[in-house]
Design a protein around this motif. Structure first.
Motif, PDB file in Angstrom:
ATOM      1  N   LEU A  38      30.865  36.521  47.603  1.00 37.12           N
ATOM      2  CA  LEU A  38      30.477  36.183  46.238  1.00 37.12           C
ATOM      3  C   LEU A  38      31.642  36.304  45.271  1.00 37.12           C
ATOM      4  O   LEU A  38      31.772  35.513  44.353  1.00 37.12           O
ATOM      5  CB  LEU A  38      29.322  37.080  45.786  1.00 37.12           C
ATOM      6  CG  LEU A  38      28.794  36.772  44.396  1.00 37.12           C
ATOM      7  CD1 LEU A  38      28.019  35.464  44.432  1.00 37.12           C
ATOM      8  CD2 LEU A  38      27.924  37.881  43.877  1.00 37.12           C
ATOM      9  N   PHE A  39      32.531  37.273  45.467  1.00 37.15           N
ATOM     10  CA  PHE A  39      33.616  37.472  44.507  1.00 37.15           C
ATOM     11  C   PHE A  39      34.529  36.257  44.410  1.00 37.15           C
ATOM     12  O   PHE A  39      35.243  36.100  43.425  1.00 37.15           O
ATOM     13  CB  PHE A  39      34.416  38.739  44.817  1.00 37.15           C
ATOM     14  CG  PHE A  39      35.195  38.690  46.103  1.00 37.15           C
ATOM     15  CD1 PHE A  39      36.415  38.051  46.172  1.00 37.15           C
ATOM     16  CD2 PHE A  39      34.691  39.303  47.237  1.00 37.15           C
ATOM     17  CE1 PHE A  39      37.130  38.015  47.358  1.00 37.15           C
ATOM     18  CE2 PHE A  39      35.402  39.269  48.423  1.00 37.15           C
ATOM     19  CZ  PHE A  39      36.621  38.626  48.489  1.00 37.15           C
ATOM     20  N   GLN A  40      34.506  35.367  45.399  1.00 38.94           N
ATOM     21  CA  GLN A  40      35.316  34.154  45.314  1.00 38.94           C
ATOM     22  C   GLN A  40      34.795  33.206  44.235  1.00 38.94           C
ATOM     23  O   GLN A  40      35.532  32.351  43.757  1.00 38.94           O
ATOM     24  CB  GLN A  40      35.357  33.446  46.668  1.00 38.94           C
ATOM     25  CG  GLN A  40      36.138  34.225  47.705  1.00 38.94           C
ATOM     26  CD  GLN A  40      36.153  33.523  49.052  1.00 38.94           C
ATOM     27  OE1 GLN A  40      35.505  32.502  49.256  1.00 38.94           O
ATOM     28  NE2 GLN A  40      36.886  34.091  49.994  1.00 38.94           N
ATOM     29  N   MET A  41      33.525  33.334  43.857  1.00 40.59           N
ATOM     30  CA  MET A  41      32.953  32.497  42.791  1.00 40.59           C
ATOM     31  C   MET A  41      33.386  32.983  41.412  1.00 40.59           C
ATOM     32  O   MET A  41      33.389  32.225  40.456  1.00 40.59           O
ATOM     33  CB  MET A  41      31.426  32.511  42.850  1.00 40.59           C
ATOM     34  CG  MET A  41      30.853  31.692  43.953  1.00 40.59           C
ATOM     35  SD  MET A  41      29.069  31.525  43.744  1.00 40.59           S
ATOM     36  CE  MET A  41      28.921  30.737  42.172  1.00 40.59           C
ATOM     37  N   TYR A  42      33.692  34.262  41.280  1.00 38.16           N
ATOM     38  CA  TYR A  42      33.977  34.835  39.960  1.00 38.16           C
ATOM     39  C   TYR A  42      35.085  34.098  39.237  1.00 38.16           C
ATOM     40  O   TYR A  42      35.047  33.931  38.034  1.00 38.16           O
ATOM     41  CB  TYR A  42      34.373  36.305  40.089  1.00 38.16           C
ATOM     42  CG  TYR A  42      33.243  37.249  40.361  1.00 38.16           C
ATOM     43  CD1 TYR A  42      33.466  38.615  40.378  1.00 38.16           C
ATOM     44  CD2 TYR A  42      31.952  36.799  40.603  1.00 38.16           C
ATOM     45  CE1 TYR A  42      32.444  39.517  40.638  1.00 38.16           C
ATOM     46  CE2 TYR A  42      30.935  37.683  40.863  1.00 38.16           C
ATOM     47  CZ  TYR A  42      31.169  39.039  40.876  1.00 38.16           C
ATOM     48  OH  TYR A  42      30.152  39.911  41.128  1.00 38.16           O
ATOM     49  N   GLU A  43      36.111  33.696  39.969  1.00 40.06           N
ATOM     50  CA  GLU A  43      37.253  33.056  39.322  1.00 40.06           C
ATOM     51  C   GLU A  43      36.844  31.776  38.592  1.00 40.06           C
ATOM     52  O   GLU A  43      37.249  31.526  37.468  1.00 40.06           O
ATOM     53  CB  GLU A  43      38.306  32.739  40.380  1.00 40.06           C
ATOM     54  CG  GLU A  43      39.672  32.490  39.796  1.00 40.06           C
ATOM     55  CD  GLU A  43      40.729  32.415  40.875  1.00 40.06           C
ATOM     56  OE1 GLU A  43      41.483  31.434  40.852  1.00 40.06           O
ATOM     57  OE2 GLU A  43      40.775  33.322  41.720  1.00 40.06           O
ATOM     58  N   GLU A  44      36.014  30.971  39.236  1.00 37.73           N
ATOM     59  CA  GLU A  44      35.598  29.701  38.640  1.00 37.73           C
ATOM     60  C   GLU A  44      34.449  29.859  37.649  1.00 37.73           C
ATOM     61  O   GLU A  44      34.424  29.229  36.606  1.00 37.73           O
ATOM     62  CB  GLU A  44      35.193  28.729  39.748  1.00 37.73           C
ATOM     63  CG  GLU A  44      34.803  27.364  39.225  1.00 37.73           C
ATOM     64  CD  GLU A  44      34.381  26.414  40.339  1.00 37.73           C
ATOM     65  OE1 GLU A  44      33.888  25.332  40.006  1.00 37.73           O
ATOM     66  OE2 GLU A  44      34.533  26.759  41.513  1.00 37.73           O
ATOM     67  N   TRP A  45      33.478  30.689  37.977  1.00 36.49           N
ATOM     68  CA  TRP A  45      32.252  30.796  37.186  1.00 36.49           C
ATOM     69  C   TRP A  45      32.243  31.976  36.231  1.00 36.49           C
ATOM     70  O   TRP A  45      31.389  32.068  35.371  1.00 36.49           O
ATOM     71  CB  TRP A  45      31.042  30.902  38.113  1.00 36.49           C
ATOM     72  CG  TRP A  45      30.701  29.611  38.776  1.00 36.49           C
ATOM     73  CD1 TRP A  45      31.246  29.093  39.910  1.00 36.49           C
ATOM     74  CD2 TRP A  45      29.740  28.663  38.336  1.00 36.49           C
ATOM     75  NE1 TRP A  45      30.676  27.895  40.209  1.00 36.49           N
ATOM     76  CE2 TRP A  45      29.744  27.601  39.257  1.00 36.49           C
ATOM     77  CE3 TRP A  45      28.874  28.604  37.250  1.00 36.49           C
ATOM     78  CZ2 TRP A  45      28.920  26.494  39.122  1.00 36.49           C
ATOM     79  CZ3 TRP A  45      28.043  27.502  37.119  1.00 36.49           C
ATOM     80  CH2 TRP A  45      28.073  26.461  38.046  1.00 36.49           C
ATOM     81  N   GLY A  46      33.155  32.907  36.366  1.00 41.04           N
ATOM     82  CA  GLY A  46      33.118  34.118  35.553  1.00 41.04           C
ATOM     83  C   GLY A  46      32.165  35.129  36.170  1.00 41.04           C
ATOM     84  O   GLY A  46      31.633  34.925  37.261  1.00 41.04           O
ATOM     85  N   THR A  47      31.935  36.221  35.499  1.00 44.96           N
ATOM     86  CA  THR A  47      31.053  37.248  36.049  1.00 44.96           C
ATOM     87  C   THR A  47      29.596  36.809  35.927  1.00 44.96           C
ATOM     88  O   THR A  47      29.252  36.029  35.033  1.00 44.96           O
ATOM     89  CB  THR A  47      31.250  38.591  35.331  1.00 44.96           C
ATOM     90  OG1 THR A  47      31.050  38.382  33.941  1.00 44.96           O
ATOM     91  CG2 THR A  47      32.642  39.135  35.574  1.00 44.96           C
TER      92      THR A  47
END
Length: 97
Positions: A38-47
């Protein structure tokens, strides 16, 4: 007579839905298996804007991209590996999924 009133309201709602932009309200609704952390999504989508622990041990997260109408709902297993994802918003949100 009451049934006719409800029927009229239902038909009116359907007509209104038919006039709204499909692109605006149902873009993509793409669901897929990702298998990435899931942490790979943070960069694009934010927290995540919300987090919920499921009874199965997994988690449910909701993301909202800043300055867009794009939203993502993500279901993960207990190791936060993405199992299922749904993207909603304008058609551009689902591009690349």
């Amino acid at each position: 007579m009451k049934h006719l009133g409800w029927l009229a309201i239902g038909l009116l709602a359907l007509a209104a839905a038919g006039c709204t932009s499909w692109d605006k309200y149902a873009a993509g609704q793409s669901q897929k298996y990702s298998g990435s952390p899931l942490f790979q999504m943070y960069e694009e989508w934010g927290t995540p804007v919300s987090r919920t622990r499921l009874l199965t041990g997994g988690r449910f997260y909701q993301f909202r991209k800043k300055a867009t109408d794009c939203q993502a709902s993500v279901w993960t297993n207990d190791l936060d590996i993405i199992v299922r994802m749904a993207v909603a918003g304008p058609g551009s949100c689902a591009a690349g999924w």
